[in-house]
Design an enzyme around this catalytic site. Structure first.
Site, mmCIF file in Angstrom:
data_model
loop_
_atom_site.group_PDB
_atom_site.id
_atom_site.type_symbol
_atom_site.label_atom_id
_atom_site.label_comp_id
_atom_site.label_asym_id
_atom_site.label_seq_id
_atom_site.Cartn_x
_atom_site.Cartn_y
_atom_site.Cartn_z
ATOM 1 N N SER A 252 37.001 33.628 37.635
ATOM 2 C CA SER A 252 37.300 34.762 38.505
ATOM 3 C C SER A 252 36.009 35.482 38.851
ATOM 4 O O SER A 252 35.077 35.524 38.030
ATOM 5 C CB SER A 252 38.251 35.741 37.804
ATOM 6 O OG SER A 252 38.358 36.963 38.519
ATOM 7 N N TYR B 90 39.589 41.416 30.468
ATOM 8 C CA TYR B 90 39.810 40.295 31.385
ATOM 9 C C TYR B 90 38.507 39.860 32.035
ATOM 10 O O TYR B 90 38.188 38.672 32.087
ATOM 11 C CB TYR B 90 40.831 40.684 32.454
ATOM 12 C CG TYR B 90 41.061 39.606 33.486
ATOM 13 C CD1 TYR B 90 41.908 38.537 33.216
ATOM 14 C CD2 TYR B 90 40.431 39.658 34.729
ATOM 15 C CE1 TYR B 90 42.112 37.540 34.161
ATOM 16 C CE2 TYR B 90 40.627 38.665 35.680
ATOM 17 C CZ TYR B 90 41.480 37.612 35.389
ATOM 18 O OH TYR B 90 41.681 36.617 36.320
#
Length: 262
Positions: free
Chosen positions: A161, A174
């Site tokens: 990501s 995250y």
């Protein structure tokens, strides 16, 4: 001048996914589902895992029927070695081999904080959960699949990501976990070379169900992107399948974010 010839010990690699065996973790929804369906369309036989999305897993199996390949769902928590072993064994049993592992399973538990600055919101339990799934789970799946991938001279594609590049994302743990996954991809490319190629796709904003009802955020991201249309799960799936066939590429992070990070 004599023309170069191929080494007799290095046969021309196959440039097709037809008849290949693949695992996609977290394949019931979003990027995972799109990847399963793209692989099946290419003639691959896919075992995909899910954790809680049983209904969505059944839908993915249904969508895959009648296509060139096949897809079978298996409930597997990537934190559990026995579940990972069952998933790998199922995939190998399907075609007698394993050619591709796509580490897509990830979690991003909601936190009460709306800002990365509220460090008290990121509890030890939250850290343990995120790192166990997003990083250690990916490693555990690669470790279990490695002997079969080596035999097939296959590939691993991890799904990272841009949160791991920018430090900005759904939560601080995250973002850190995705940065760790990027590093894991590079380390695995060395550890599994030369038989197995390892790469990492790095999506930006992808329009999935996770963003339903958050149109204000969607519009904000759209304004920050160079392209008018948001990246679709199918776009990321296409890149994953292309990377699986790129025999001259390993250890690379490939960003697909509509120009968010330019």
């Amino acid at each position: 001048m004599p023309q170069p010839t191929s080494s007799p010990t290095s046969p021309t690699p196959e440039r097709t996914l037809h008849g290949k065996s693949a695992i996609v973790t977290g394949g019931a929804t979003g990027i995972g589902r799109a990847t399963v369906l793209r692989l099946v369309d290419a003639g691959a036989h896919v075992v995909f895992s899910y954790s809680r999305s049983a209904r969505e897993a059944e839908e993915t199996e249904s969508l895959a029927r009648g296509r060139a390949g096949s897809a079978r769902a298996i409930r597997a928590d990537v934190r559990a070695p026995t579940a990972i072993a069952a998933m790998v064994n199922q995939a190998v049993h399907t075609q007698g081999r394993l050619d591709l592992l796509v580490n897509n399973a990830a979690v991003s538990p909601p936190v009460p904080a709306q800002s990365l600055g509220d460090l008290d919101a990121f509890t030890d339990e939250l850290w343990d959960t995120v790192l166990a799934v997003n990083v250690r789970g990916a490693f555990a799946c690669a470790r279990a699949a490695a002997p079969h991938l080596r035999a097939a001279r296959g590939a691993v594609v991890n799904v990272g990501s841009i949160a791991g590049l920018t430090g900005e994302g759904s939560s601080l743990p995250y973002a850190v976990s995705k940065a760790a996954l990027h590093g894991l991809s590079k380390s695995l490319s060395r550890a599994l070379a030369p038989e197995v190629r390892v790469s990492c796709v790095v999506p930006g904003f992808v329009r999935t169900r996770w963003w339903d009802g958050r149109e204000d955020v969607v519009e904000k991201v759209r304004r920050r992107s160079l392209l008018d249309e948001p990246t679709r799960p199918e776009d990321v799936a296409e890149l994953i399948c292309n990377l699986a066939l790129q025999h001259g590429l390993t250890g690379q992070l490939i960003t697909i974010d509509g120009g968010q990070t330019v």
